[in-house]
Structure formats: C-alpha cells, structure tokens
Design a protein around this motif. Sequence first.
Motif, short mmCIF file in Angstrom:
data_model
loop_
_atom_site.label_atom_id
_atom_site.label_comp_id
_atom_site.label_asym_id
_atom_site.label_seq_id
_atom_site.Cartn_x
_atom_site.Cartn_y
_atom_site.Cartn_z
N LEU A 50 -18.17 35.47 37.82
CA LEU A 50 -17.74 36.35 38.89
C LEU A 50 -17.97 35.70 40.26
O LEU A 50 -18.78 34.78 40.39
CB LEU A 50 -18.50 37.67 38.82
N LYS A 51 -17.29 36.22 41.25
CA LYS A 51 -17.37 35.68 42.61
C LYS A 51 -17.44 36.84 43.59
O LYS A 51 -16.78 37.87 43.40
CB LYS A 51 -16.11 34.83 42.88
N ASP A 52 -18.26 36.69 44.65
CA ASP A 52 -18.28 37.73 45.68
C ASP A 52 -17.52 37.26 46.92
O ASP A 52 -16.97 36.16 46.95
CB ASP A 52 -19.72 38.16 46.01
N LYS A 53 -17.50 38.10 47.93
CA LYS A 53 -16.69 37.82 49.12
C LYS A 53 -17.21 36.63 49.93
O LYS A 53 -16.49 36.09 50.77
CB LYS A 53 -16.62 39.07 50.01
N LYS A 54 -18.47 36.27 49.72
CA LYS A 54 -19.04 35.13 50.43
C LYS A 54 -19.04 33.87 49.58
O LYS A 54 -19.79 32.94 49.81
CB LYS A 54 -20.46 35.48 50.90
N ILE A 68 -19.29 46.64 31.14
CA ILE A 68 -19.66 46.12 32.45
C ILE A 68 -18.70 46.68 33.49
O ILE A 68 -17.50 46.39 33.46
CB ILE A 68 -19.62 44.58 32.48
N ASP A 69 -19.22 47.48 34.39
CA ASP A 69 -18.43 48.07 35.47
C ASP A 69 -18.68 47.23 36.73
O ASP A 69 -19.77 47.26 37.29
CB ASP A 69 -18.87 49.52 35.70
N LEU A 70 -17.68 46.48 37.14
CA LEU A 70 -17.86 45.57 38.28
C LEU A 70 -18.16 46.33 39.58
O LEU A 70 -18.89 45.82 40.44
CB LEU A 70 -16.62 44.70 38.46
N LYS A 71 -17.62 47.53 39.74
CA LYS A 71 -17.90 48.31 40.94
C LYS A 71 -19.36 48.71 40.99
O LYS A 71 -20.02 48.60 42.03
CB LYS A 71 -17.00 49.55 40.99
N VAL A 72 -19.89 49.16 39.86
CA VAL A 72 -21.29 49.56 39.79
C VAL A 72 -22.19 48.34 40.00
O VAL A 72 -23.17 48.39 40.75
CB VAL A 72 -21.60 50.24 38.44
N LEU A 73 -21.85 47.23 39.32
CA LEU A 73 -22.65 46.03 39.44
C LEU A 73 -22.64 45.51 40.88
O LEU A 73 -23.67 45.05 41.39
CB LEU A 73 -22.13 44.96 38.48
N SER A 74 -21.50 45.60 41.54
CA SER A 74 -21.40 45.16 42.94
C SER A 74 -22.36 45.97 43.83
O SER A 74 -23.06 45.41 44.68
CB SER A 74 -19.97 45.34 43.46
N GLN A 75 -22.39 47.28 43.63
CA GLN A 75 -23.28 48.12 44.42
C GLN A 75 -24.75 47.81 44.13
O GLN A 75 -25.58 47.80 45.03
CB GLN A 75 -22.98 49.59 44.13
N LEU A 79 -23.52 44.50 47.29
CA LEU A 79 -22.29 43.86 47.76
C LEU A 79 -21.19 44.87 48.08
O LEU A 79 -20.09 44.47 48.44
CB LEU A 79 -21.77 42.88 46.70
N GLY A 80 -21.46 46.16 47.93
CA GLY A 80 -20.41 47.16 48.13
C GLY A 80 -19.61 47.35 46.86
O GLY A 80 -19.73 46.58 45.89
N LYS A 81 -18.73 48.35 46.83
CA LYS A 81 -17.97 48.67 45.62
C LYS A 81 -17.02 47.55 45.20
O LYS A 81 -16.80 47.33 44.03
CB LYS A 81 -17.19 49.96 45.83
N GLY A 82 -16.42 46.86 46.17
CA GLY A 82 -15.45 45.82 45.83
C GLY A 82 -15.98 44.42 46.03
O GLY A 82 -15.21 43.49 46.30
N GLY A 83 -17.27 44.24 45.90
CA GLY A 83 -17.88 42.95 46.21
C GLY A 83 -17.68 41.87 45.17
O GLY A 83 -17.76 40.69 45.48
N LEU A 84 -17.45 42.25 43.92
CA LEU A 84 -17.31 41.27 42.84
C LEU A 84 -15.90 41.25 42.28
O LEU A 84 -15.24 42.28 42.17
CB LEU A 84 -18.29 41.59 41.70
N PRO A 175 -32.55 51.44 47.80
CA PRO A 175 -31.83 50.18 48.00
C PRO A 175 -31.30 49.61 46.69
O PRO A 175 -31.75 50.00 45.60
CB PRO A 175 -32.90 49.27 48.61
N PRO A 176 -30.34 48.69 46.75
CA PRO A 176 -29.77 48.06 45.55
C PRO A 176 -30.86 47.43 44.68
O PRO A 176 -31.65 46.62 45.17
CB PRO A 176 -28.82 47.01 46.11
N ASP A 177 -30.92 47.81 43.41
CA ASP A 177 -32.01 47.35 42.55
C ASP A 177 -31.87 45.90 42.10
O ASP A 177 -32.85 45.29 41.65
CB ASP A 177 -32.14 48.25 41.31
#
Length: 327
Positions: A50-54, A68-75, A79-84, A175-177
Amino acid sequence: MSYSKDQLLQRLKELQLNFSTCSHPAVLTVEAQAKHVGHLEGALSKNLLLKDKKHRFYIVSALATTPIDLKVLSQRLGLGKGGLRMAPEEALQEILQVPLGSVTPFALVNESARSVGLLLDQGFKAQKRCFFHPLSNEMTISLAASELDKFLVSIGRSPCYVDLEENPPIGKDQPPDLAAYVPGEAPSLPGQSLKPVNNELPTVGSCMSEGSNSTTNMELKKGTSQSKPEKRKVKPEEQHKGTDNLAFVSDVKKIVDEIITRTSEVVISEVNKESIQLHGEQLGSVVSAGLKKRLGADLENLIMVLKNAAYTQGFHSGLRSQSHLRE
C-alpha cells in the motif's frame, strides 16, 4: 543488489529456521495458490503493498480470511479516510524488487525496502504454520509466525502484530492507535522528485521498529512557491494528534530500552557457534562491523525522529504563544 529466491532460502537455512517449501506454477491470486498448497497444513496469507499520499509504503500481511478495510486502516494510522491506496506495479519492482503476485514480508531483506512499513495480522500467531511466497510466486514457503519473527529480527526489524479487524473510534480524545507504525521516510521511485510540503509539519509518528536512513520526504504541492509559502491554519485536532505522536520519542527511558533491545538482537544473531569457529579472535571486529551495518541507518532514523519531534514541539509552543497574545 536484490536477493533472489535461492539466496533467501539459503539465508533461512543459515538462521536454522524450521520451514518447508512447495514449488508450483506462477500464481497471481490466493485462490490460485490454494489449488497447489491447499492440501498442506498451513494458513494462506494475503499480502498487500500500500501507499499513502506522502509516498510512504506499507506491506500489510494478513490471513486470507481476514477482511481489510483500507478506510479504517487509514484512519487508524492517522492518514484520514482516503490515506491508503494500492501501490503501483512499478513499486513492486523498484522498491520490493519482486514480480507481480509476489508481495511478501521476506522482501524487506532487500536494502531498497528498508523504509517500507510492515503490519502483520495477529491471527498468524494462532496458526501452526502460515504460507508466504519467498520473493517468487512460483514457490510457497510454510513456517510458523515465530520463525518469521526470527527472520525479521535477523534483518533488524521488530515484528509488529496488530488486530486488522478492529475498528476503534478515532477522535480528539482517542488518537489513531496505529500512528506509531507509519514509516519515517518515503522511498523515491525513478522520475519522482520528493520535496518538503510548504508549511506542513514533518512526520513524527514513525514506528521505532522500522528502519530508514534519511529524513522524511514530502511531496511539493502544485501551484505553490517556495519563496511565497501558502498560509495554512493548523486545526486544533491536528495539534492534538502531533502531540500524541510525540509520546514515544519524549520518553527517554523507552528510547534507551529500544536501542538496547535492538542492539542485543543484532549481537545475538551475529554471535553463534559457526561465527565463533569461523572468525576466532576477529569475532569482535566482525560483530562491530555488523552492528554498524545493520543498526547505523536505524539509529540515524531515530535521531532524525527526535530532531523532528523537537521541531514540532517548538512549532506547537509558538502556536500556543500566539494564541495567548491574541486573547
């Protein structure tokens, strides 16, 4: 220089790991792999790059049955909902240096993948044996999670097991765990020029168990000028998140314990009966060289994280001072 399948298998033998292999035609999916190894004792795995915005990369390795829910994992990573998103195919070749369909935790043995984050499904620990590709999708390797851990430790990586099915609430007071598992740097692909983003804080929440060898890279926003930076108001929740991400690096005892633990792991992996017989009186020099080679980049990354933490703390202090003056 990247490892080949045979070189990896040789390394696993040198580590005296308990594993077995099964050769088969090239497969691109878990379903296709199951046709060849499904009759064997072990649990199939799915491995995502996977890749994030940075432009930071992550290997997520999970049981084939784990959703695996990428939106949940991003949060959860902060990284926000669309980070991954799924990484492009060229990243497999340039960073992991494996062909399509061959994503695997074993690819972290390659120097080009040192800054790639790794999240392992805690479900692996409940399995007697798990299936992974050894840098090639024409073979499947079977081993226990504890044996995979020994390999990761041998390359200077601390295994990070998490519950990938969990969906904890994320907010100002929660905060994000998984923020600590965000890599500290972004590897560059050919043709990419990664430069700091104007007015954005350097990433501080990097996992202390991940290796990297340079400062954080961030993408330059289009339409901005380095001479006239775009003003950006920092939201209160962003300030809170940055403070939470500093928790680890602000604890000196934890940092010292981390350095001692990682040094001990490398020394233990370097010193064995074979190395003593082979090097004799020169063993001290050999171990010292091994420590520099395998820990140097990690310690550089740790110091960079501390530097970024100090910068960020100063930034937040400045914001608070300005807020008090306005009041």
